[in-house]
Design an enzyme around this catalytic site. Structure first.
Site, PDB file in Angstrom:
ATOM      1  N   CYS A  50      38.273  16.108   7.096  1.00  0.00           N
ATOM      2  CA  CYS A  50      36.955  16.028   6.449  1.00  0.00           C
ATOM      3  C   CYS A  50      36.851  14.938   5.397  1.00  0.00           C
ATOM      4  O   CYS A  50      35.766  14.688   4.892  1.00  0.00           O
ATOM      5  CB  CYS A  50      36.609  17.375   5.813  1.00  0.00           C
ATOM      6  SG  CYS A  50      37.744  17.812   4.486  1.00  0.00           S
ATOM      7  N   ASP A  52      38.066  15.009   2.370  1.00  0.00           N
ATOM      8  CA  ASP A  52      38.104  15.503   0.990  1.00  0.00           C
ATOM      9  C   ASP A  52      39.468  15.257   0.349  1.00  0.00           C
ATOM     10  O   ASP A  52      40.457  15.043   1.043  1.00  0.00           O
ATOM     11  CB  ASP A  52      37.747  16.990   0.953  1.00  0.00           C
ATOM     12  CG  ASP A  52      36.264  17.208   1.190  1.00  0.00           C
ATOM     13  OD1 ASP A  52      35.472  16.428   0.639  1.00  0.00           O
ATOM     14  OD2 ASP A  52      35.905  18.128   1.931  1.00  0.00           O
ATOM     15  N   CYS A  77      35.548  21.693  -0.314  1.00  0.00           N
ATOM     16  CA  CYS A  77      34.529  22.730  -0.163  1.00  0.00           C
ATOM     17  C   CYS A  77      34.962  24.063  -0.793  1.00  0.00           C
ATOM     18  O   CYS A  77      36.037  24.170  -1.393  1.00  0.00           O
ATOM     19  CB  CYS A  77      34.278  22.938   1.325  1.00  0.00           C
ATOM     20  SG  CYS A  77      35.716  23.648   2.129  1.00  0.00           S
ATOM     21  N   CYS A 124      41.053  23.442   5.332  1.00  0.00           N
ATOM     22  CA  CYS A 124      40.783  23.269   3.894  1.00  0.00           C
ATOM     23  C   CYS A 124      41.870  23.943   3.052  1.00  0.00           C
ATOM     24  O   CYS A 124      42.157  23.508   1.936  1.00  0.00           O
ATOM     25  CB  CYS A 124      39.437  23.880   3.531  1.00  0.00           C
ATOM     26  SG  CYS A 124      38.115  23.461   4.676  1.00  0.00           S
TER      27      CYS A 124
HETATM   28 FE1  FES Z   1      36.805  19.371   3.345  1.00  0.00          FE
HETATM   29 FE2  FES Z   1      36.863  22.044   3.298  1.00  0.00          FE
HETATM   30  S1  FES Z   1      35.559  20.767   4.497  1.00  0.00           S
HETATM   31  S2  FES Z   1      38.072  20.678   2.188  1.00  0.00           S
END
Ligand code: FES
Length: 142
Positions: A50, A52, A77, A124
């Site tokens: 993702c 992140d 998230c 995540c």
């Molecule tokens: Fe990126 Fe959960 S969608 S950490």
């Protein structure tokens, strides 16, 4: 959201009470640029799934090699926030895990304490675990 998750009169949460608690009240989160202590190790990882990012800072007692502080910060998230919050509790509770114990921590153990996550959110939950492993590596290089 599937029909199974929709309740009469509202939408049912797909997250456990433990996930909700740690998402709404994250433990050990750093809201400033960095923590207010001099860390002994810092780890930073990104999620290929993702994009992140997660940062974790640790403080270690040099005599006992126990983790006395574990602080973190993320752009991730709700699931990343809840799982890293739980991870930070697990490594510091009851006097703290030793470095050796923390190396054996797994995303599965964190998920168990959270009473699970939706399957599409499991990626995540590995971010906090990977970031603390990087922080431990940085500590051991010192
Ligand atoms: Fe990126 Fe959960 S969608 S950490």
């Amino acid at each position: 959201m599937s029909k199974a998750n929709i309740k009469k009169g509202g939408v049912e949460w797909v997250y456990s009470d433990q996930v909700k608690d740690h998402f709404f009240n994250p433990r050990n989160i750093v809201l400033e640029e960095k923590p207010r202590f001099k860390p002994d190790g810092m780890g930073k990882v990104g999620s290929p799934a993702c994009g992140d990012v997660m940062k974790v800072w640790i403080k270690v007692d040099p005599k006992t090699r126990k983790i006395t502080k574990c602080k973190w910060q993320t752009f991730g998230c709700a699931s990343a926030i809840a799982s890293t919050s739980m991870m930070s509790v697990m490594v510091t509770e009851k006097g703290g895990m030793t470095i050796e114990e923390a190396k054996k921590l797994t995303p599965q153990k964190i998920l168990k304490r959270l009473h699970g996550l939706p399957p599409f959110k499991v990626h995540c939950s590995v971010l906090g675990d990977q970031a603390i492993k990087e922080a431990i590596k940085a500590y051991e290089k010192k």
